[in-house]
Scaffold this motif. Sequence first.
Motif, short mmCIF file in Angstrom:
data_model
loop_
_atom_site.label_atom_id
_atom_site.label_comp_id
_atom_site.label_asym_id
_atom_site.label_seq_id
_atom_site.Cartn_x
_atom_site.Cartn_y
_atom_site.Cartn_z
N GLN A 16 9.87 -0.11 -4.65
CA GLN A 16 9.91 -1.07 -4.85
C GLN A 16 12.05 -1.31 -3.61
O GLN A 16 12.09 -2.06 -2.91
N THR A 17 12.51 -0.58 -4.86
CA THR A 17 13.99 -0.90 -4.30
C THR A 17 14.18 -0.63 -3.29
O THR A 17 15.36 -0.94 -1.82
N TYR A 18 13.78 0.88 -2.78
CA TYR A 18 13.95 1.90 -1.76
C TYR A 18 13.44 0.89 -0.71
O TYR A 18 13.60 1.11 0.33
N VAL A 19 12.22 0.50 -0.76
CA VAL A 19 10.97 0.38 0.85
C VAL A 19 12.36 -1.07 1.04
O VAL A 19 11.95 -1.41 2.17
N SER A 20 12.69 -1.72 0.15
CA SER A 20 13.30 -3.08 0.60
C SER A 20 14.44 -2.95 1.71
O SER A 20 14.39 -3.62 1.80
N LEU A 21 15.03 -1.63 0.55
CA LEU A 21 16.80 -1.55 1.44
C LEU A 21 15.68 -1.08 3.18
O LEU A 21 16.69 -1.54 3.58
N LEU A 48 0.35 -0.69 0.25
CA LEU A 48 0.00 -0.32 -0.05
C LEU A 48 0.40 1.11 -0.63
O LEU A 48 1.06 2.16 -0.33
N ALA A 49 2.27 1.26 0.57
CA ALA A 49 2.69 2.37 0.87
C ALA A 49 3.49 2.89 -0.21
O ALA A 49 3.27 4.11 -1.14
N ILE A 50 3.93 1.78 -1.53
CA ILE A 50 4.25 1.74 -2.68
C ILE A 50 3.52 2.65 -3.59
O ILE A 50 3.38 3.39 -4.44
N ASP A 51 2.18 1.78 -3.46
CA ASP A 51 1.05 1.84 -4.38
C ASP A 51 0.23 3.40 -4.39
O ASP A 51 -0.02 3.63 -5.15
N LEU A 52 0.45 3.79 -2.99
CA LEU A 52 -0.41 4.79 -2.77
C LEU A 52 0.58 6.57 -3.21
O LEU A 52 -0.37 7.18 -2.85
N LEU A 107 7.16 8.18 2.96
CA LEU A 107 8.34 8.92 2.70
C LEU A 107 9.59 8.37 1.42
O LEU A 107 10.37 8.98 0.82
N VAL A 108 9.68 7.52 1.87
CA VAL A 108 11.05 6.50 0.73
C VAL A 108 10.47 7.05 -0.23
O VAL A 108 10.78 7.22 -1.22
N ALA A 109 8.94 5.68 -0.16
CA ALA A 109 8.28 5.40 -1.57
C ALA A 109 7.73 7.01 -2.21
O ALA A 109 7.85 7.52 -3.40
N ALA A 110 8.24 7.96 -1.82
CA ALA A 110 7.33 9.05 -2.39
C ALA A 110 8.32 9.78 -2.89
O ALA A 110 8.86 10.65 -3.76
N PHE A 111 10.26 9.47 -2.47
CA PHE A 111 11.73 10.01 -3.19
C PHE A 111 10.77 8.90 -4.73
O PHE A 111 12.39 9.53 -5.58
N ALA A 112 10.26 8.43 -5.37
CA ALA A 112 10.69 7.38 -6.15
C ALA A 112 9.54 7.57 -7.16
O ALA A 112 8.93 8.41 -6.91
N LYS A 113 10.36 7.66 -8.21
CA LYS A 113 8.88 8.33 -9.06
C LYS A 113 8.66 6.75 -10.21
O LYS A 113 7.53 6.99 -11.38
#
Length: 401
Positions: free
Chosen positions: A316-321, A211-215, A304-310
């Motif tokens: 997924q890469t950022y949040v997995s780290l 959800l965090a990534i998709d939203l 927060l982390v997902a918000a920096f991804a385009k």
Amino acid sequence: MNAVASKARRAGAMLTVFLKEVRENLRDRRTVLSAFITGPLLGPVLFVMLINMQVSMQLDKIDKPLHVPVIGAQYAPHLLDALREGGIVSDAAVADPGQAVRKQDADVVLRIAADYGAAWRKGEPVQVEMFYDSSRQDTSSAVERVQKLVEAYARQQGAMRLVARGMSPGTAWPVLVAKRDQATPQSRAVLLFAMLPYFFVIALFIGGMPLAIDLTAGERERQSLEPLFANPVARWKILAGKLAAICAFSCASLAITLFAFAVVGQFIPAEKLGMELDLGWHFAGTVLLLMLPLVLLLASLQSLVAAFAKSYREAQTYVSLLMMVPAIPSALLAFLPIKAQSWMYAVPLLGQNLGIMQQLRGDGIAADQLMLCLAGTLAAALVAMGVTAQIYRSERLAISG
């Protein structure tokens, strides 16, 4: 009346966003599979299966006769008789005992010196060499079993020599160590379940991650954030609704994980190891309480982390780290002898780990420790939420590409 109406409108806006996100993600099979099945159930089942396999292997080696190659068995027939009574079967000698152990052809090899008999008759110390590989965890019980039998035989024969000389056997042992193990059957369970808190944190993480990534990154990639932000609703209300949806999925994932451990934990033969395992309702309730502020903290950090991804894939890469961070406290407590201090309970993740381990040991968590854990993590969650709210105010968040 105006103030009441304003509050109602704010609550209505957040509830609308919350219901929208929950409804849409419940329709997504990938999200449901990850949040409610794969993450919460697979971890407990695999964990218990590995524990059962390890315990079964150790118990089998204890119960069954242990085959040990013995070099020079003819020099010490009485020692071999004593070992045989203890369940040790002497196998044929091997040419190179060190190589046999390294190649895992044998768990342990005994070598008796050729001058064993002559030294024994003179009353001199005799040498029995034991070859083993301490890096092989699966052979530790076999090595300990053989060592205890040889040492017991040595003590018995030493006592008989003293008696034959008219001396008390206690002469050779002027100091006796009386062991007083203060561990309870429940506290010993920590030896096997030191990584249990990590599974609960990961359940929260996996439950909210889709959800965090998709939203954030997902809607940004689909260009649906811009129309959403165009509505006459404050950005923080939109964020609050999204975080509420993420937290709901995270809590559901944690609840399923706790239920799964309570069920599969009954199949762990803890009593055979002298342990007592209690993963029932009281344990689950304490874990849920400890984890509540952590739910908001992880949801805010993931957003927060997902918000920096385009894009969704980049997020997924950022949040997995970010997922590696929860493993640090569990690893510290599992491998380092840390004595818990009061201030540690205020540290997010570390406080939860300490509280869960205390509950697992049966010691319980004190009221001041509980308050420190909740307050410290909640403060960190509010800071993370505030930073995320600042990101949501930026117009760049809604722009894809």
